[in-house]
Design an enzyme around this catalytic site. Structure first.
Site, PDB file in Angstrom:
ATOM      1  N   ALA A  51      50.855 -56.554   1.832  1.00  0.00           N
ATOM      2  CA  ALA A  51      51.092 -57.948   2.210  1.00  0.00           C
ATOM      3  C   ALA A  51      52.546 -58.397   2.259  1.00  0.00           C
ATOM      4  O   ALA A  51      52.883 -59.312   2.997  1.00  0.00           O
ATOM      5  CB  ALA A  51      50.335 -58.857   1.252  1.00  0.00           C
ATOM      6  N   ALA A  52      53.406 -57.811   1.438  1.00  0.00           N
ATOM      7  CA  ALA A  52      54.771 -58.364   1.306  1.00  0.00           C
ATOM      8  C   ALA A  52      55.617 -58.077   2.557  1.00  0.00           C
ATOM      9  O   ALA A  52      55.476 -56.991   3.132  1.00  0.00           O
ATOM     10  CB  ALA A  52      55.437 -57.743   0.079  1.00  0.00           C
ATOM     11  N   PRO A  53      56.467 -59.003   3.007  1.00  0.00           N
ATOM     12  CA  PRO A  53      56.805 -60.284   2.378  1.00  0.00           C
ATOM     13  C   PRO A  53      55.851 -61.446   2.670  1.00  0.00           C
ATOM     14  O   PRO A  53      56.119 -62.562   2.223  1.00  0.00           O
ATOM     15  CB  PRO A  53      58.188 -60.583   2.950  1.00  0.00           C
ATOM     16  CG  PRO A  53      58.189 -59.924   4.286  1.00  0.00           C
ATOM     17  CD  PRO A  53      57.350 -58.696   4.147  1.00  0.00           C
ATOM     18  N   LYS A 102      52.077 -62.433   7.404  1.00  0.00           N
ATOM     19  CA  LYS A 102      50.702 -62.328   7.921  1.00  0.00           C
ATOM     20  C   LYS A 102      49.713 -62.892   6.903  1.00  0.00           C
ATOM     21  O   LYS A 102      48.665 -63.425   7.270  1.00  0.00           O
ATOM     22  CB  LYS A 102      50.387 -60.874   8.284  1.00  0.00           C
ATOM     23  CG  LYS A 102      51.300 -60.387   9.400  1.00  0.00           C
ATOM     24  CD  LYS A 102      51.050 -58.958   9.797  1.00  0.00           C
ATOM     25  CE  LYS A 102      52.145 -58.455  10.721  1.00  0.00           C
ATOM     26  NZ  LYS A 102      53.406 -58.110  10.015  1.00  0.00           N
ATOM     27  N   ARG A 123      58.484 -57.352  -4.265  1.00  0.00           N
ATOM     28  CA  ARG A 123      58.320 -57.891  -2.901  1.00  0.00           C
ATOM     29  C   ARG A 123      57.201 -58.928  -2.853  1.00  0.00           C
ATOM     30  O   ARG A 123      57.240 -59.869  -2.059  1.00  0.00           O
ATOM     31  CB  ARG A 123      58.047 -56.746  -1.918  1.00  0.00           C
ATOM     32  CG  ARG A 123      59.322 -56.026  -1.483  1.00  0.00           C
ATOM     33  CD  ARG A 123      59.014 -54.751  -0.720  1.00  0.00           C
ATOM     34  NE  ARG A 123      58.282 -54.942   0.514  1.00  0.00           N
ATOM     35  CZ  ARG A 123      58.827 -55.276   1.683  1.00  0.00           C
ATOM     36  NH1 ARG A 123      60.113 -55.466   1.786  1.00  0.00           N
ATOM     37  NH2 ARG A 123      58.069 -55.416   2.762  1.00  0.00           N
ATOM     38  N   ASP A 149      48.752 -53.661   7.406  1.00  0.00           N
ATOM     39  CA  ASP A 149      50.034 -53.718   8.114  1.00  0.00           C
ATOM     40  C   ASP A 149      50.919 -52.689   7.402  1.00  0.00           C
ATOM     41  O   ASP A 149      51.666 -53.004   6.485  1.00  0.00           O
ATOM     42  CB  ASP A 149      50.595 -55.145   8.008  1.00  0.00           C
ATOM     43  CG  ASP A 149      51.802 -55.353   8.904  1.00  0.00           C
ATOM     44  OD1 ASP A 149      51.822 -54.773  10.003  1.00  0.00           O
ATOM     45  OD2 ASP A 149      52.713 -56.100   8.506  1.00  0.00           O
ATOM     46  N   CYS A 153      55.095 -51.389  13.028  1.00  0.00           N
ATOM     47  CA  CYS A 153      56.143 -51.833  13.952  1.00  0.00           C
ATOM     48  C   CYS A 153      56.966 -50.626  14.365  1.00  0.00           C
ATOM     49  O   CYS A 153      58.181 -50.670  14.368  1.00  0.00           O
ATOM     50  CB  CYS A 153      56.997 -52.935  13.334  1.00  0.00           C
ATOM     51  SG  CYS A 153      57.821 -52.449  11.813  1.00  0.00           S
TER      52      CYS A 153
HETATM   53  C1  LIG Z   1      55.336 -53.453   6.958  1.00  0.00           C
HETATM   54  S1  LIG Z   1      55.421 -54.054   5.354  1.00  0.00           S
HETATM   55  C2  LIG Z   1      54.213 -55.328   5.372  1.00  0.00           C
HETATM   56  C3  LIG Z   1      54.672 -56.592   6.032  1.00  0.00           C
HETATM   57  C4  LIG Z   1      53.756 -57.770   5.759  1.00  0.00           C
HETATM   58  N1  LIG Z   1      52.391 -57.462   6.138  1.00  0.00           N
HETATM   59  C5  LIG Z   1      54.184 -59.039   6.471  1.00  0.00           C
HETATM   60  O1  LIG Z   1      53.679 -59.370   7.532  1.00  0.00           O
HETATM   61  O2  LIG Z   1      55.048 -59.765   5.944  1.00  0.00           O
HETATM   62  C6  LIG Z   1      54.622 -52.785   4.432  1.00  0.00           C
HETATM   63  C7  LIG Z   1      54.389 -53.111   2.978  1.00  0.00           C
HETATM   64  O3  LIG Z   1      53.532 -52.096   2.454  1.00  0.00           O
HETATM   65  C8  LIG Z   1      53.829 -51.941   1.081  1.00  0.00           C
HETATM   66  N2  LIG Z   1      53.243 -50.640   0.679  1.00  0.00           N
HETATM   67  C9  LIG Z   1      53.711 -49.395   0.909  1.00  0.00           C
HETATM   68  N3  LIG Z   1      52.850 -48.484   0.444  1.00  0.00           N
HETATM   69  C10 LIG Z   1      51.811 -49.159  -0.100  1.00  0.00           C
HETATM   70  C11 LIG Z   1      50.611 -48.787  -0.774  1.00  0.00           C
HETATM   71  N4  LIG Z   1      50.294 -47.500  -0.941  1.00  0.00           N
HETATM   72  N5  LIG Z   1      49.789 -49.761  -1.194  1.00  0.00           N
HETATM   73  C12 LIG Z   1      50.098 -51.063  -1.024  1.00  0.00           C
HETATM   74  N6  LIG Z   1      51.221 -51.480  -0.416  1.00  0.00           N
HETATM   75  C13 LIG Z   1      52.057 -50.534   0.032  1.00  0.00           C
HETATM   76  C14 LIG Z   1      55.330 -52.034   1.023  1.00  0.00           C
HETATM   77  O4  LIG Z   1      55.754 -52.394  -0.274  1.00  0.00           O
HETATM   78  C15 LIG Z   1      55.606 -53.113   2.075  1.00  0.00           C
HETATM   79  O5  LIG Z   1      55.722 -54.358   1.437  1.00  0.00           O
END
Ligand SMILES: C[S@@+](CC[C@H](N)C(=O)[O-])C[C@H]1O[C@@H](n2cnc3c(N)ncnc32)[C@H](O)[C@@H]1O
Length: 486
Positions: free
Chosen positions: A112-114, A117, A140, A179, A232
């Protein structure tokens, strides 16, 4: 000859006009924002931007999206600080548009971070829905929380867990968004570094993550629900390749939905032999149902998304073990009554909300919000006050959310006073602005009916208000969160 970004070289075989893609990545795009439709309608926000000299226009395909002129810096506008919108790239609005969350549903945002969405989802599910915002990175996730507070979204529960092993029972959500972490070749952040080349080792590692996350998302979604997988980045291995591999694993439990977004210049997902796909296996024709945004065709950042329908009859009602804990009103009636008295708040201001204790804070939570008991929620709701007591200082987030209902100890500011408040300067009031009967030095401040936050009247009765706008929202962080990436 123009310099082709080295990172684009491998894509010559799949992009007909690689020079055009290169140029589009080098060009700057106008900023776009997603409207907080719980507070303002898109046409009214456009009017406000225009009255400040910004030639804003609606995004044709997305009713809650607005495009600003290139000069506009979304994070510096007063309406951003008043929580009327969120900065979000146009391309990044696509995954939730494909997810189509419905009012009252329970939706999981697995990465979800940041949180852009997450906010889009929470607005779509409305006051009776639940959005569970998960991320592996607790730090984050703090930004997700900040966004939820500024936008007044009391229907988000945040949890910190590895999404690939997210522990709730299968079928616990109506919809799930993945995402995914990716190599970000299409994002604006990366566009600023034209010499970047993705490390193949990282790519292989992240592909493993992506598959594990999508597999878990499909398990967590109920029959009849939908999962959206998005990145992306351009690489087919991280996009169509991941979707193909996971759909192959889950067999007839899920299939790609055929989705289009009229008005957005999307391109179909890649099929056949791209010369780039994992294992050299051709991509099946149905992968054309997934959606790509190529910057030189769509005029947006680069994005990929696939909507996957989980097959089977939807359960009439979620089985008991899938239900999450709903929040029950605790007895914080005295605090509510004190605020109702000071600010002339009607009962309706608290309709659909319950008050619960979280540490020292008293939190307003949407009555229908359901939180998982494991993983234990890190945050939920909007804090009403951060300390206990008869009438402690109300939080900025609560004052912003409750301001439209207030009829006592509330001051409507001029544009100059609004800017002084946001800059944390003392506000000088005109004679007519002092509240008639003062029940407390604490006042709610508004501009054009929108809540700005809390202030304190001077002790000696002088017509002055001390701004309590949070320092962190007043300066750098406001701009950091308003970044249009993701
Ligand atoms: C592309 S960003 C998401 C952007 C967010 N959906 C938005 O629209 O603001 C990918 C996120 O996935 C998290 N992430 C990476 N591996 C993960 C995992 N195994 N489980 C949960 N989150 C993970 C990262 O910390 C990062 O915040």
């Amino acid at each position: 000859m123009r310099h082709l970004r080295p990172g684009l070289e491998p894509y010559r075989s799949i992009v007909a006009d690689i020079e055009a893609l290169n140029d589009a990545l080098n060009a700057s795009r106008p900023p776009t924002v997603h409207v907080n439709t719980a507070r303002i309608g898109p046409p009214s926000l456009i009017e406000r931007f225009q009255s400040d000299g910004w030639r804003a226009e609606p995004l044709g395909w997305m009713p809650s999206g607005i495009r600003l002129p290139k000069v506009g810096s979304p994070g510096r506008h007063w309406a951003y600080r008043a929580g009327l919108y969120q900065g979000q790239e146009e391309a990044s609005m696509m995954p939730v548009a494909l997810l189509q969350p419905q009012p009252g549903e329970r939706v999981l945002d697995l990465c979800a971070a940041p949180g852009n969405k997450t906010a889009q989802i929470a607005l779509a599910v409305g006051p009776t829905g639940t959005t569970v915002a998960n991320d592996r990175d607790a730090h984050r996730l703090g930004v997700v929380r900040d966004t939820a507070l500024r936008l007044g979204l009391d229907r988000i529960v945040s949890v910190v867990h590895d999404g690939a092993t997210f522990p709730l029972p299968a079928g616990a959500f109506d919809r799930v968004l993945v995402d995914a972490p990716c190599t970000s070749e299409g994002s604006s952040k990366v566009s600023r570094d034209p010499d970047r080349v993705v490390d193949p080792g990282y790519r292989r590692w992240v592909m493993g993550q992506q598959k594990a996350l999508l597999r878990r998302a499909i398990d967590l979604c109920r029959p009849g629900g939908r999962v959206v997988y998005s990145t992306c980045t351009f690489c087919p291995d991280e996009n169509e390749g991941v979707v193909a591999a996971v759909l192959n694993d889950v067999g007839d439990r899920a299939r790609l939905a055929d989705v289009r977004l009229p008005g957005l210049r999307t391109s179909p997902g890649l099929t056949g032999t791209t010369g780039l796909s994992s294992g050299g296996r051709p991509l099946a024709p149905e992968l054309a149902r997934s959606v790509r945004l190529w910057p030189h065709i769509a005029g947006t950042g680069g994005f990929f998304a696939a909507a996957i329908d989980v097959l089977g009859e939807p359960p009439g009602q979620m089985p008991e073990r899938h239900r999450h804990r709903a929040f029950r009103d605790e007895d914080h009636g005295a605090l509510r009554a004190a605020y109702q008295d000071i600010f002339g708040l009607p009962d309706a201001a608290f309709d659909g909300r319950v008050l619960v204790a979280k540490g020292e804070a008293i939190v307003m939570v949407a009555r229908d919000l359901q939180a998982p008991s494991h993983p234990v929620p890190a945050t939920y709701g909007l804090p009403l006050a951060r300390a206990r007591g008869t009438a402690p200082k109300m939080t900025t987030a609560a004052a912003m959310a409750l301001a439209p209902f207030a009829s006592g100890n509330v001051i409507d500011l001029t544009a100059d006073q609004r800017d002084a408040f946001h800059a944390r300067r003392t506000i000088e009031l005109d004679n007519g602005q002092m509240p008639k009967s003062r029940k407390s030095r604490m006042v709610i401040l508004r501009y054009e009916g929108f809540g700005l936050g809390v202030g304190f009247l001077a002790r000696d009765g002088a017509p002055l208000v001390e701004s309590q706008f949070p320092r962190i929202w007043s300066s750098h962080k406001a701009r950091r969160n308003s970044g249009t990436h993701s």
